[in-house]
Motif scaffolding. Structure first.
Motif, PDB file in Angstrom:
ATOM      1  N   ALA A   1       0.802  -1.234   0.000  1.00 33.66           N
ATOM      2  CA  ALA A   1       0.000   0.000   0.000  1.00 33.66           C
ATOM      3  C   ALA A   1       0.825   1.270   0.000  1.00 33.66           C
ATOM      4  O   ALA A   1       0.291   2.353  -0.276  1.00 33.66           O
ATOM      5  N   LEU A   2       2.107   1.172   0.324  1.00 30.23           N
ATOM      6  CA  LEU A   2       2.960   2.354   0.336  1.00 30.23           C
ATOM      7  C   LEU A   2       4.285   2.039  -0.348  1.00 30.23           C
ATOM      8  O   LEU A   2       4.954   1.065   0.005  1.00 30.23           O
ATOM      9  N   LYS A   3       4.634   2.852  -1.324  1.00 29.19           N
ATOM     10  CA  LYS A   3       5.897   2.716  -2.035  1.00 29.19           C
ATOM     11  C   LYS A   3       6.657   4.032  -1.964  1.00 29.19           C
ATOM     12  O   LYS A   3       6.054   5.118  -2.014  1.00 29.19           O
ATOM     13  N   VAL A   4       7.979   3.935  -1.850  1.00 24.70           N
ATOM     14  CA  VAL A   4       8.846   5.113  -1.781  1.00 24.70           C
ATOM     15  C   VAL A   4       9.605   5.254  -3.098  1.00 24.70           C
ATOM     16  O   VAL A   4      10.117   4.268  -3.641  1.00 24.70           O
ATOM     17  N   VAL A   5       9.659   6.476  -3.601  1.00 27.20           N
ATOM     18  CA  VAL A   5      10.465   6.792  -4.772  1.00 27.20           C
ATOM     19  C   VAL A   5      11.511   7.824  -4.373  1.00 27.20           C
ATOM     20  O   VAL A   5      11.174   8.845  -3.757  1.00 27.20           O
ATOM     21  N   CYS A   6      12.759   7.565  -4.718  1.00 22.36           N
ATOM     22  CA  CYS A   6      13.841   8.511  -4.452  1.00 22.36           C
ATOM     23  C   CYS A   6      14.533   8.863  -5.769  1.00 22.36           C
ATOM     24  O   CYS A   6      14.549   8.068  -6.711  1.00 22.36           O
ATOM     25  N   GLY A   7      15.121  10.054  -5.787  1.00 19.35           N
ATOM     26  CA  GLY A   7      15.831  10.503  -6.973  1.00 19.35           C
ATOM     27  C   GLY A   7      15.523  11.955  -7.270  1.00 19.35           C
ATOM     28  O   GLY A   7      14.821  12.632  -6.510  1.00 19.35           O
ATOM     29  N   GLY A   8      16.054  12.441  -8.401  1.00 22.33           N
ATOM     30  CA  GLY A   8      15.922  13.840  -8.762  1.00 22.33           C
ATOM     31  C   GLY A   8      14.927  14.073  -9.880  1.00 22.33           C
ATOM     32  O   GLY A   8      13.861  13.464  -9.936  1.00 22.33           O
ATOM     33  N   VAL A   9      15.305  14.952 -10.803  1.00 28.36           N
ATOM     34  CA  VAL A   9      14.395  15.366 -11.877  1.00 28.36           C
ATOM     35  C   VAL A   9      13.930  14.201 -12.743  1.00 28.36           C
ATOM     36  O   VAL A   9      12.734  14.084 -13.042  1.00 28.36           O
TER      37      VAL A   9
END
Length: 475
Positions: free
Chosen positions: A171-179
């Protein structure tokens, strides 16, 4: 922090929609458990989180605990406690505007989750501004994609590790990174987007959302002014304004940006600022453990550039430690047209401009974009009423700064250029849910509604609509 592979982002979007389709997130018990898990995560890992914010922002632990950690622990628990009340179906049978025959139709309003939502959090208060939206979305019954800021990599790395340990990974996903990563995220279809940050980026997000008709909550900022009534306690006003400017080194959307003050009060107000500064930092702020630093060199150079270009007179501060990315709280007396009055400084610079009176201050503010907050220092109730009437802002605060955020039952948000939508507790829940209405019309209602069927006649129209008075149909 590990950047999310670009080809994973469409899969994240699809999986969150798929989870929502199972209605796994609908039961209140599931939502409450997830909310309490957020509280548990913050309590179990408070030191790691505080350390990460110090590494990224130089933020003193005192500020981390009082303005982020403790606040989110409290609001996660309170959301779990209040959720049954927020999510309760509303029975409108007793509404005074419903005719007696319609009461049997069981008119209801049910708060319903919007679906798979995207939360894009900023770097300045990364804990509270990532978790506040997440708490509201989970409380509403949504699945969540949380995009963390790449500008605070230590904090993002800690959250990237902790969230899967405590919350349901379906139910919860994390996205990391820039543009590239946020661009890819915005290409996907979401059921709501919750963004906190700058207006220029908000326009990009709004354009991306428009392609899918995705609703938005935009928490922005702007130039939040301070109006000073010369009859107020000028020393106390100066101390409270300086406090608002010192918090997180001025990197705060509700930080007082500039002061509008009559000339007669300028000297006393300036002396109050100097006295307050000396009390907070007896050995100066550049080496103090009670003062954060500018987030990165790009922002440091931007703020330093403002000081280099201003035509104003520096009344206080101005010291710089480039190696530590620190700039002293700096007070500058400016005139209309100065660079410090153009856009939000988002740093430890406080511009002061002289105006004739509070009425002139209101005219100045009203001629510009609506700010997120207006601060007025005055005990005069008529002046307070005038400012309320003659200006627009997301918030209006009398006789202090920053502390409106501590009143957790108040809706928080902007208007116009400072954003739209409201948040905090129930208001965040309402961002991520919608009012779904229902009626159940029984067979016996046919005796009342049978006149709706063709053929249409003057008799049927009169019987249904006119109730004894002459109507236009018969003319």
């Amino acid at each position: 922090m590990i950047d999310t592979p670009l080809d994973e982002i469409p899969k994240i979007n699809a999986s969150l929609h798929a989870t929502f389709a199972t209605r796994k997130t609908f039961p209140l018990a599931w939502r409450q458990h997830q909310l309490l898990q957020i509280s548990r995560m913050l309590q179990d890992n408070h030191k790691a989180l505080a350390d990460s914010l110090y590494q990224d922002l130089g933020k003193p632990a005192f500020e981390v605990y009082t303005t982020e950690l403790n606040v989110m622990i409290d609001r996660a628990i309170l959301s779990a406690k209040r959720l049954p009340e927020w999510a309760a179906e509303k029975n409108l049978e007793g509404h005074p505007d419903i005719p007696p025959p319609q009461k049997k139709w069981k008119p209801r309003v049910t708060p319903t989750p919007k679906g798979a939502v995207l939360i894009i959090s900023p770097w300045n208060y990364p804990l509270i501004l990532s978790m506040q939206g997440t708490i509201g979305a989970i409380a509403a019954g949504c699945t969540v994609c949380l995009k963390l800021s790449e500008i605070t990599p230590n904090f993002a790395g800690v959250m990237q590790r902790l969230l899967p340990q405590y919350l349901d990974q379906d139910a919860l996903k994390v996205v990391c990174g820039g543009v590239p990563e946020v661009t890819k995220v915005l290409e996907q279809k979401w059921d709501h987007i919750f963004y906190t940050g700058h207006g220029s980026v908000a326009r990009i997000i709004a354009a991306a959302a428009a392609k899918h008709l995705t609703p938005l909550t935009l928490e922005l900022g702007g130039k939040s002014p301070v109006i000073v009534d010369p009859e107020c306690d000028l020393e106390l006003a100066a101390k409270r304004v300086l406090f608002g400017k010192l918090s997180n080194c001025g990197q705060l959307c509700v930080s007082p940006d500039y002061v509008l003050i009559p000339p007669s009060a300028l000297a006393a107000f300036t002396e109050g600022l100097k006295k307050a500064y000396a009390s907070c930092y007896p050995d100066g702020s550049l080496k103090s453990d009670s003062y954060a630093r500018i987030i990165n060199m790009q922002h440091f150079k931007r703020i330093k550039g403002l000081l280099d270009r201003t035509q104003g007179k520096v009344l206080m501060g101005g010291g710089i430690d480039e190696e530590e990315r620190r700039i002293e709280p700096t007070v500058v007396l400016v005139k209309p047209g100065d660079v410090l009055l153009e856009s939000e400084t988002f740093g430890p610079i406080l511009a002061i401009m002289e105006v004739e009176d509070t009425s002139a201050a209101c005219q100045w503010i009203s001629a510009r974009d609506h700010p997120l907050v207006i601060y007025l220092f005055s005990k005069n109730e008529q002046i307070q009423k005038d400012v309320r009437k003659l200006t627009m802002s997301g918030n209006l605060v009398f006789n202090d700064t920053f502390m409106q955020l501590d009143v957790k039952v108040l809706p928080f948000g902007g208007v116009g250029e400072s954003g739209y939508g409201r948040q905090v507790l129930q208001h965040t829940f309402e961002c991520f849910s919608y009012d779904r209405t229902s009626v159940d019309i029984p067979a016996e209602a046919e005796q009342m509604v049978h006149l709706r069927y063709p053929p249409y006649t003057e008799h049927s129209f009169r019987s249904r609509m006119c109730s004894g008075f002459e109507c236009a149909y018969s003319r």
